[in-house]
Design a protein around this motif. Structure first.
Motif, PDB file in Angstrom:
ATOM      1  N   CYS A 117       0.827  -1.197   0.000  1.00 15.59           N
ATOM      2  CA  CYS A 117       0.000   0.000   0.000  1.00 15.59           C
ATOM      3  C   CYS A 117       0.863   1.249   0.000  1.00 15.59           C
ATOM      4  O   CYS A 117       1.978   1.243   0.534  1.00 15.59           O
ATOM      5  CB  CYS A 117      -0.918   0.025   1.219  1.00 15.59           C
ATOM      6  SG  CYS A 117      -2.448  -0.884   0.973  1.00 15.59           S
ATOM      7  N   LEU A 118       0.344   2.289  -0.582  1.00 20.08           N
ATOM      8  CA  LEU A 118       1.005   3.585  -0.626  1.00 20.08           C
ATOM      9  C   LEU A 118       0.070   4.618  -0.044  1.00 20.08           C
ATOM     10  O   LEU A 118      -1.148   4.525  -0.235  1.00 20.08           O
ATOM     11  CB  LEU A 118       1.329   3.951  -2.070  1.00 20.08           C
ATOM     12  CG  LEU A 118       2.157   2.926  -2.820  1.00 20.08           C
ATOM     13  CD1 LEU A 118       1.989   3.116  -4.303  1.00 20.08           C
ATOM     14  CD2 LEU A 118       3.612   3.041  -2.424  1.00 20.08           C
ATOM     15  N   GLY A 119       0.628   5.588   0.624  1.00 22.14           N
ATOM     16  CA  GLY A 119      -0.212   6.594   1.235  1.00 22.14           C
ATOM     17  C   GLY A 119       0.383   7.980   1.161  1.00 22.14           C
ATOM     18  O   GLY A 119       1.593   8.148   0.984  1.00 22.14           O
ATOM     19  N   TRP A 120      -0.496   8.950   1.263  1.00 22.05           N
ATOM     20  CA  TRP A 120      -0.092  10.345   1.432  1.00 22.05           C
ATOM     21  C   TRP A 120      -0.550  10.810   2.807  1.00 22.05           C
ATOM     22  O   TRP A 120      -1.697  10.590   3.194  1.00 22.05           O
ATOM     23  CB  TRP A 120      -0.717  11.237   0.363  1.00 22.05           C
ATOM     24  CG  TRP A 120      -0.091  11.138  -0.980  1.00 22.05           C
ATOM     25  CD1 TRP A 120      -0.571  10.451  -2.067  1.00 22.05           C
ATOM     26  CD2 TRP A 120       1.127  11.748  -1.415  1.00 22.05           C
ATOM     27  NE1 TRP A 120       0.283  10.585  -3.129  1.00 22.05           N
ATOM     28  CE2 TRP A 120       1.332  11.394  -2.753  1.00 22.05           C
ATOM     29  CE3 TRP A 120       2.079  12.563  -0.793  1.00 22.05           C
ATOM     30  CZ2 TRP A 120       2.436  11.819  -3.493  1.00 22.05           C
ATOM     31  CZ3 TRP A 120       3.181  12.987  -1.523  1.00 22.05           C
ATOM     32  CH2 TRP A 120       3.348  12.624  -2.861  1.00 22.05           C
ATOM     33  N   PHE A 121       0.349  11.465   3.507  1.00 27.05           N
ATOM     34  CA  PHE A 121       0.067  12.008   4.818  1.00 27.05           C
ATOM     35  C   PHE A 121       0.476  13.475   4.840  1.00 27.05           C
ATOM     36  O   PHE A 121       1.249  13.919   3.982  1.00 27.05           O
ATOM     37  CB  PHE A 121       0.849  11.239   5.897  1.00 27.05           C
ATOM     38  CG  PHE A 121       0.372   9.837   6.099  1.00 27.05           C
ATOM     39  CD1 PHE A 121       0.732   8.832   5.211  1.00 27.05           C
ATOM     40  CD2 PHE A 121      -0.458   9.513   7.152  1.00 27.05           C
ATOM     41  CE1 PHE A 121       0.273   7.528   5.364  1.00 27.05           C
ATOM     42  CE2 PHE A 121      -0.916   8.215   7.325  1.00 27.05           C
ATOM     43  CZ  PHE A 121      -0.546   7.232   6.430  1.00 27.05           C
ATOM     44  N   ARG A 122      -0.032  14.200   5.803  1.00 28.91           N
ATOM     45  CA  ARG A 122       0.388  15.585   5.943  1.00 28.91           C
ATOM     46  C   ARG A 122       0.491  15.942   7.416  1.00 28.91           C
ATOM     47  O   ARG A 122      -0.166  15.337   8.258  1.00 28.91           O
ATOM     48  CB  ARG A 122      -0.592  16.525   5.235  1.00 28.91           C
ATOM     49  CG  ARG A 122      -1.986  16.572   5.827  1.00 28.91           C
ATOM     50  CD  ARG A 122      -2.889  17.426   4.936  1.00 28.91           C
ATOM     51  NE  ARG A 122      -4.245  17.523   5.482  1.00 28.91           N
ATOM     52  CZ  ARG A 122      -5.248  18.122   4.849  1.00 28.91           C
ATOM     53  NH1 ARG A 122      -5.036  18.669   3.649  1.00 28.91           N
ATOM     54  NH2 ARG A 122      -6.433  18.183   5.406  1.00 28.91           N
ATOM     55  N   GLN A 123       1.333  16.918   7.676  1.00 33.97           N
ATOM     56  CA  GLN A 123       1.526  17.369   9.044  1.00 33.97           C
ATOM     57  C   GLN A 123       1.738  18.871   9.057  1.00 33.97           C
ATOM     58  O   GLN A 123       2.683  19.372   8.439  1.00 33.97           O
ATOM     59  CB  GLN A 123       2.717  16.658   9.684  1.00 33.97           C
ATOM     60  CG  GLN A 123       2.859  16.937  11.162  1.00 33.97           C
ATOM     61  CD  GLN A 123       3.834  15.996  11.837  1.00 33.97           C
ATOM     62  OE1 GLN A 123       4.652  15.344  11.195  1.00 33.97           O
ATOM     63  NE2 GLN A 123       3.725  15.870  13.151  1.00 33.97           N
ATOM     64  N   ALA A 124       0.843  19.547   9.734  1.00 36.55           N
ATOM     65  CA  ALA A 124       0.954  20.993   9.913  1.00 36.55           C
ATOM     66  C   ALA A 124       1.691  21.266  11.218  1.00 36.55           C
ATOM     67  O   ALA A 124       1.701  20.427  12.123  1.00 36.55           O
ATOM     68  CB  ALA A 124      -0.428  21.621   9.930  1.00 36.55           C
ATOM     69  N   PRO A 125       2.310  22.425  11.347  1.00 42.44           N
ATOM     70  CA  PRO A 125       3.039  22.755  12.575  1.00 42.44           C
ATOM     71  C   PRO A 125       2.146  22.621  13.810  1.00 42.44           C
ATOM     72  O   PRO A 125       1.024  23.131  13.832  1.00 42.44           O
ATOM     73  CB  PRO A 125       3.472  24.208  12.347  1.00 42.44           C
ATOM     74  CG  PRO A 125       3.556  24.341  10.872  1.00 42.44           C
ATOM     75  CD  PRO A 125       2.451  23.493  10.331  1.00 42.44           C
TER      76      PRO A 125
ATOM     77  N   ILE B  58      -3.644   4.055  -1.392  1.00 41.80           N
ATOM     78  CA  ILE B  58      -4.019   3.257  -2.551  1.00 41.80           C
ATOM     79  C   ILE B  58      -3.313   1.923  -2.449  1.00 41.80           C
ATOM     80  O   ILE B  58      -2.122   1.840  -2.159  1.00 41.80           O
ATOM     81  CB  ILE B  58      -3.694   4.000  -3.863  1.00 41.80           C
ATOM     82  CG1 ILE B  58      -4.238   3.240  -5.063  1.00 41.80           C
ATOM     83  CG2 ILE B  58      -2.202   4.271  -4.004  1.00 41.80           C
ATOM     84  CD1 ILE B  58      -4.254   4.081  -6.344  1.00 41.80           C
ATOM     85  N   SER B  59      -4.074   0.853  -2.670  1.00 42.28           N
ATOM     86  CA  SER B  59      -3.523  -0.488  -2.546  1.00 42.28           C
ATOM     87  C   SER B  59      -2.908  -0.937  -3.871  1.00 42.28           C
ATOM     88  O   SER B  59      -3.027  -0.259  -4.892  1.00 42.28           O
ATOM     89  CB  SER B  59      -4.612  -1.469  -2.116  1.00 42.28           C
ATOM     90  OG  SER B  59      -5.636  -1.500  -3.083  1.00 42.28           O
TER      91      SER B  59
ATOM     92  N   SER C 116      -8.565   2.819  -3.699  1.00 41.56           N
ATOM     93  CA  SER C 116      -8.097   3.990  -2.958  1.00 41.56           C
ATOM     94  C   SER C 116      -9.103   4.446  -1.911  1.00 41.56           C
ATOM     95  O   SER C 116     -10.302   4.196  -2.030  1.00 41.56           O
ATOM     96  CB  SER C 116      -7.784   5.135  -3.919  1.00 41.56           C
ATOM     97  OG  SER C 116      -8.955   5.560  -4.579  1.00 41.56           O
ATOM     98  N   THR C 117      -8.587   5.112  -0.908  1.00 39.44           N
ATOM     99  CA  THR C 117      -9.378   5.699   0.165  1.00 39.44           C
ATOM    100  C   THR C 117      -8.866   7.095   0.432  1.00 39.44           C
ATOM    101  O   THR C 117      -7.651   7.314   0.433  1.00 39.44           O
ATOM    102  CB  THR C 117      -9.253   4.860   1.452  1.00 39.44           C
ATOM    103  OG1 THR C 117      -9.639   3.514   1.179  1.00 39.44           O
ATOM    104  CG2 THR C 117     -10.139   5.425   2.553  1.00 39.44           C
TER     105      THR C 117
END
Length: 123
Positions: free
Chosen positions: A34-42, A52-53, A58-59
């Motif tokens: 699986c591949l993913g996108w993540f985000r992090q704000a301060p 996405i698998s 995708s989710t």
């Protein structure tokens, strides 16, 4: 050694668009795991944006549904995150992640991480 390289971040105005790319090395084709996108704000925790698998299912997180699309290229070599109608609250460092067996929108599930690409949305 697996490495993930993100690109495509930048500064846009509210309502603008960006496309992020993630190119892996040492991982093989993106049709496994699986591949993913993540985000992090301060000052905030890292949150899952989409995953996405290997078979292409995708989710997306509720906060980005209808605005973001996660996909892979036809050769299963590059992961994308298409973002439209960007809002100031989308401002964050965006990370690509991969795992050969686990999926989902939880950061702990992923073994491999990129260094991130900054997305800034001005109001």
């Amino acid at each position: 050694q697996v490495q993930l390289q993100e690109s495509g971040g930048g500064t846009v105005q509210t309502g603008g668009s960006l496309r992020l790319s993630c190119t892996p090395s040492g991982y093989g084709r993106l049709n496994r795991g699986c591949l993913g996108w993540f985000r992090q704000a301060p000052g905030k925790e890292r949150e899952g944006v989409g995953q996405i698998s290997g078979d292409g299912h995708s989710t997306l997180a509720d906060s980005v549904k209808g605005r973001f699309t996660i996909s892979k290229d036809a050769t299963n070599s590059i992961l994308y995150l298409e973002m439209i109608d960007l809002k100031p609250e989308d401002t964050a460092m965006y990370y690509c992640a991969a795992d050969q067996s686990r999926c989902g929108l939880r950061a702990w599930a992923y073994e491999y991480w990129g260094q991130g690409t900054q997305v800034t949305v001005s109001s």
